[in-house]
Design a protein around this motif. Structure first.
Motif, PDB file in Angstrom:
ATOM      1  N   VAL A   1      14.446  29.815 -30.931  1.00 52.92           N
ATOM      2  CA  VAL A   1      15.175  29.654 -32.185  1.00 52.92           C
ATOM      3  C   VAL A   1      14.229  29.038 -33.214  1.00 52.92           C
ATOM      4  N   PHE A   2      13.896  29.830 -34.241  1.00 51.81           N
ATOM      5  CA  PHE A   2      12.963  29.407 -35.282  1.00 51.81           C
ATOM      6  C   PHE A   2      13.705  28.779 -36.455  1.00 51.81           C
ATOM      7  N   ARG A   3      12.928  28.154 -37.352  1.00 56.10           N
ATOM      8  CA  ARG A   3      13.478  27.519 -38.555  1.00 56.10           C
ATOM      9  C   ARG A   3      14.324  28.536 -39.323  1.00 56.10           C
TER      10      ARG A   3
ATOM     11  N   VAL B   1       5.408  22.586 -34.418  1.00 57.31           N
ATOM     12  CA  VAL B   1       6.357  23.216 -33.508  1.00 57.31           C
ATOM     13  C   VAL B   1       7.242  24.113 -34.359  1.00 57.31           C
ATOM     14  N   GLU B   2       7.308  25.379 -33.998  1.00 56.28           N
ATOM     15  CA  GLU B   2       8.055  26.345 -34.807  1.00 56.28           C
ATOM     16  C   GLU B   2       9.370  26.771 -34.157  1.00 56.28           C
ATOM     17  N   GLU B   3       9.667  26.249 -32.951  1.00 59.45           N
ATOM     18  CA  GLU B   3      10.898  26.618 -32.256  1.00 59.45           C
ATOM     19  C   GLU B   3      11.626  25.369 -31.773  1.00 59.45           C
ATOM     20  N   ALA B   4      12.951  25.466 -31.751  1.00 58.90           N
ATOM     21  CA  ALA B   4      13.746  24.417 -31.127  1.00 58.90           C
ATOM     22  C   ALA B   4      13.530  24.517 -29.618  1.00 58.90           C
ATOM     23  N   GLY B   5      14.007  23.547 -28.870  1.00 63.43           N
ATOM     24  CA  GLY B   5      13.869  23.610 -27.422  1.00 63.43           C
ATOM     25  C   GLY B   5      13.655  22.253 -26.797  1.00 63.43           C
ATOM     26  N   SER B   6      13.079  22.272 -25.608  1.00 65.51           N
ATOM     27  CA  SER B   6      12.827  21.078 -24.809  1.00 65.51           C
ATOM     28  C   SER B   6      11.308  20.915 -24.692  1.00 65.51           C
TER      29      SER B   6
END
Length: 193
Positions: free
Chosen positions: A145-147, A16-21
């Motif tokens: 939002v990526f790392r 998983v490369e993005e924050a989120g739900s």
């Protein structure tokens, strides 16, 4: 004869490369551990069920059971109640078990988790951290939002240069902190031995 079709969605090393739900199921790699202080802890791994990160794993959600004081016991119960509700465990269910049995009972349960980037105090690396668990949603929702690429916080632009698109959740580096060190010359008379 070998016969198959190349499928970029069926690979090892998806991350998983993005924050989120994310809609997830609790992976069978989840385990129970005991901290150095003797407290029991569930270490949960989650496999994403849908969307562009389906099959990727979000690792190491450490959920501590701390019964040292009445206050920490209440917080621990609230943490586990949140997890149990999200996993669909029936309200009023009495839990009187070992942490290992609890984790085994949770494996395969589906829920939704909200994750955000958090910098490790241990090694300074940015990893996805589970902020809360909730019941399954209609679909996963990465938030773009990526790392973070430096210490300034999360990035909204993708910076991966990996041509295979299979970045790992925690990048390993083989850097030598002494590679730029200058030679130090200490005279024998300055040595304590």
């Amino acid at each position: 004869m070998i016969n198959f079709t190349v499928d970029y969605n069926d690979v090892f090393g998806k991350a998983v490369e993005e924050a989120g739900s994310y809609n997830v199921k609790i992976a069978d790699s989840s385990t129970a551990k005991t901290t150095k202080k003797g407290q029991e802890m569930a270490v949960l791994d989650y496999e994403v069920l849908d969307g562009k990160y389906a099959g990727a794993v979000i690792r190491y959600d450490n959920i501590l059971w701390n019964d040292n004081t009445e206050e920490t016991l209440k917080l621990s119960a609230k943490r586990f109640n949140t997890l149990m509700k999200a996993a669909g465990i029936e309200d009023g269910t009495q839990i009187n078990s070992t942490m290992s049995a609890i984790v085994k009972g949770l494996v395969g349960k589906k829920l939704n988790i909200i994750v955000d980037w958090e910098q490790s105090d241990y090694n300074g690396k940015w990893n996805l951290s589970v902020k809360t668990q909730q019941p399954l949603k209609e679909q996963s929702e990465p938030n773009g939002v990526f790392r973070p690429t430096n210490n300034s916080g999360a990035s909204t632009t993708k910076t991966s240069s990996n041509p295979f698109g299979n970045t790992t959740q925690s990048k390993q580096t083989n850097s030598n902190p002494f590679s730029d060190a200058k030679e130090i010359d200490i005279p024998d008379e300055d040595l304590p031995f």
